[in-house]
Design a protein around this motif. Structure first.
Motif, short mmCIF file in Angstrom:
data_model
loop_
_atom_site.label_atom_id
_atom_site.label_comp_id
_atom_site.label_asym_id
_atom_site.label_seq_id
_atom_site.Cartn_x
_atom_site.Cartn_y
_atom_site.Cartn_z
N PHE A 87 -0.65 -18.79 6.58
CA PHE A 87 0.16 -18.40 5.50
C PHE A 87 -0.58 -17.81 4.54
CE2 PHE A 87 2.54 -22.01 7.82
CZ PHE A 87 3.59 -21.14 8.09
N LYS A 88 -0.24 -16.44 4.14
CA LYS A 88 -0.67 -16.21 2.94
C LYS A 88 0.27 -15.30 2.00
CE LYS A 88 -2.70 -11.92 4.63
NZ LYS A 88 -4.13 -10.93 4.57
N PHE A 89 0.11 -15.11 0.74
CA PHE A 89 1.08 -14.10 0.17
C PHE A 89 0.62 -12.62 0.62
CE2 PHE A 89 0.74 -17.58 -2.71
CZ PHE A 89 2.11 -17.79 -3.04
N GLU A 97 6.17 -13.02 -4.12
CA GLU A 97 7.70 -13.80 -3.56
C GLU A 97 7.67 -13.81 -1.92
OE1 GLU A 97 10.43 -9.77 -4.27
OE2 GLU A 97 10.72 -11.62 -5.42
N ILE A 98 6.79 -13.10 -1.31
CA ILE A 98 6.81 -12.91 0.08
C ILE A 98 5.78 -13.41 0.66
CG2 ILE A 98 7.16 -11.52 2.27
CD1 ILE A 98 8.86 -9.49 0.24
N MET A 99 5.56 -14.49 1.62
CA MET A 99 4.63 -14.67 2.60
C MET A 99 4.39 -14.33 3.87
SD MET A 99 3.64 -18.78 2.07
CE MET A 99 2.56 -19.30 0.66
N GLU A 100 3.04 -14.12 4.16
CA GLU A 100 2.86 -13.27 5.60
C GLU A 100 2.05 -14.30 6.60
OE1 GLU A 100 -0.44 -10.16 7.24
OE2 GLU A 100 0.49 -9.87 5.28
N LYS A 107 2.73 -10.56 13.25
CA LYS A 107 2.73 -10.86 11.89
C LYS A 107 4.36 -11.10 11.73
CE LYS A 107 -0.92 -8.28 9.78
NZ LYS A 107 -1.26 -7.36 8.84
N SER A 108 4.51 -12.07 10.86
CA SER A 108 6.05 -12.26 10.18
C SER A 108 5.82 -12.42 8.90
CB SER A 108 6.68 -13.50 10.94
OG SER A 108 6.76 -13.42 12.39
N TYR A 109 7.10 -12.00 8.22
CA TYR A 109 7.13 -12.32 6.85
C TYR A 109 8.20 -13.16 6.46
CZ TYR A 109 4.28 -8.02 7.30
OH TYR A 109 3.10 -7.03 7.37
N ASP A 204 10.67 -4.27 5.61
CA ASP A 204 12.00 -3.62 5.51
C ASP A 204 13.01 -4.31 6.10
OD1 ASP A 204 10.69 -1.40 4.47
OD2 ASP A 204 10.44 -0.17 6.30
N ILE A 205 12.93 -4.98 7.24
CA ILE A 205 14.09 -5.87 7.72
C ILE A 205 14.26 -7.01 6.86
CG2 ILE A 205 14.88 -7.36 9.85
CD1 ILE A 205 13.51 -5.47 11.69
N LEU A 206 13.25 -7.60 6.32
CA LEU A 206 13.21 -8.62 5.47
C LEU A 206 14.09 -8.21 4.23
CD1 LEU A 206 12.28 -11.68 5.15
CD2 LEU A 206 10.34 -10.65 3.55
N ARG A 207 13.90 -7.35 3.45
CA ARG A 207 14.82 -6.90 2.32
C ARG A 207 16.16 -6.83 2.88
NH1 ARG A 207 11.52 -8.08 -1.77
NH2 ARG A 207 9.63 -6.88 -2.08
N THR A 208 16.50 -6.20 3.77
CA THR A 208 17.83 -5.95 4.22
C THR A 208 18.61 -7.23 4.57
OG1 THR A 208 17.35 -3.95 5.28
CG2 THR A 208 19.51 -4.84 6.06
N ARG A 209 17.93 -8.23 5.04
CA ARG A 209 18.42 -9.70 5.33
C ARG A 209 18.54 -10.50 4.21
NH1 ARG A 209 19.67 -6.69 8.81
NH2 ARG A 209 18.60 -6.64 10.99
#
Length: 243
Positions: A87-89, A97-100, A107-109, A204-209
């Motif tokens: 896990f890292k920012f 505010e988002i971790m990778e 990869k997942s965010y 992009d998907i994360l922002r929409t969700r």
């Protein structure tokens, strides 16, 4: 099995030492002192080896030979230590505010929210139907490319004194101290904490969700919420995943 082998080794060592002492009616006991010392040291070492060796791995000699063989075959390949930090920012975001996360080269965010749910001793059918509709709408909007997970934990409430005005009277301060003492000494001083995690394969998907999730929150799915950022997000991830 290891304990049995250790006892057998000790018994054999004691028998050999006894034979060396009492041989020839103890006439050669002085000459046998070096041999007795060597037998004693060997018995102790073999006993320790027996008691710390896992019998399921086989004989220690075979295990050692396999280890040496593997070291010789892989001796030419140098391996550098791997810094495992799943896990890292996300780089480039100052608000953190988002971790990778990287697992199996994928990869997942993820983002996280701390929420307060609706709790009431009285249940109304209309309220239940509204909440059920909001949940169904939320799950539909999440689709299959996003993981939504909720983690509940019980923690201890941090009790703080109520802030008084500068011109507070002695009676007000005394009341403040009494209230703080009573609440701090409650036996079951606990609070229910709910953390929501949202994970998507790209930003992009994360922002929409995120937008869909926050719309459901604002429509009444929860009483209140706020997004975890920076050190708060890091502590939440560490406390759950143990990183």
């Amino acid at each position: 099995m290891g304990l049995i082998l250790t006892i057998l080794v000790l018994a054999m060592g004691i028998a050999l030492i006894g034979h060396a002492i009492f041989a020839n009616s103890m006439a050669t006991v002085v000459a046998n002192i070096p041999a007795i010392i060597l037998i004693l040291i060997g018995t102790i070492l073999i006993s320790l080896n027996s008691v710390v060796t896992n019998p399921a791995m086989g004989l220690q000699v075979i295990v050692s030979l396999k280890f040496l063989n593997k070291r010789m075959r892989n001796g030419g390949t140098k391996k550098s230590p791997i810094d495992f930090k799943p896990f890292k920012f996300v780089d480039g975001l100052s608000d953190q505010e988002i971790m990778e996360t990287v697992t199996d080269n994928q990869k997942s965010y993820l983002v996280s929210y701390r929420v307060r749910g609706s709790v009431s001793p009285i249940t109304f059918t209309d309220d239940l139907q509204t909440l059920a509709g909001l949940k169904q709408q939320l799950l539909t909007n999440m689709e299959r490319d996003t993981v939504l997970s909720t983690v509940n934990s019980v923690g201890k409430t941090a009790i703080k004194k109520k802030k008084l005005p500068k011109n507070a009277t002695k009676a007000m301060k005394r009341k403040q101290d009494i209230n703080h003492a009573v609440i701090s000494n409650l036996r079951y001083n606990q609070t229910l904490e709910t953390i929501v995690f949202l994970a998507s394969p790209n930003l992009d998907i994360l922002r929409t969700r995120q937008e869909s999730l926050e719309v459901s929150f604002k429509q009444g799915l929860v009483i209140g919420y706020y997004q975890l950022k920076g050190e708060g997000l890091k502590q939440a991830v560490n406390s759950i995943f143990g990183e």
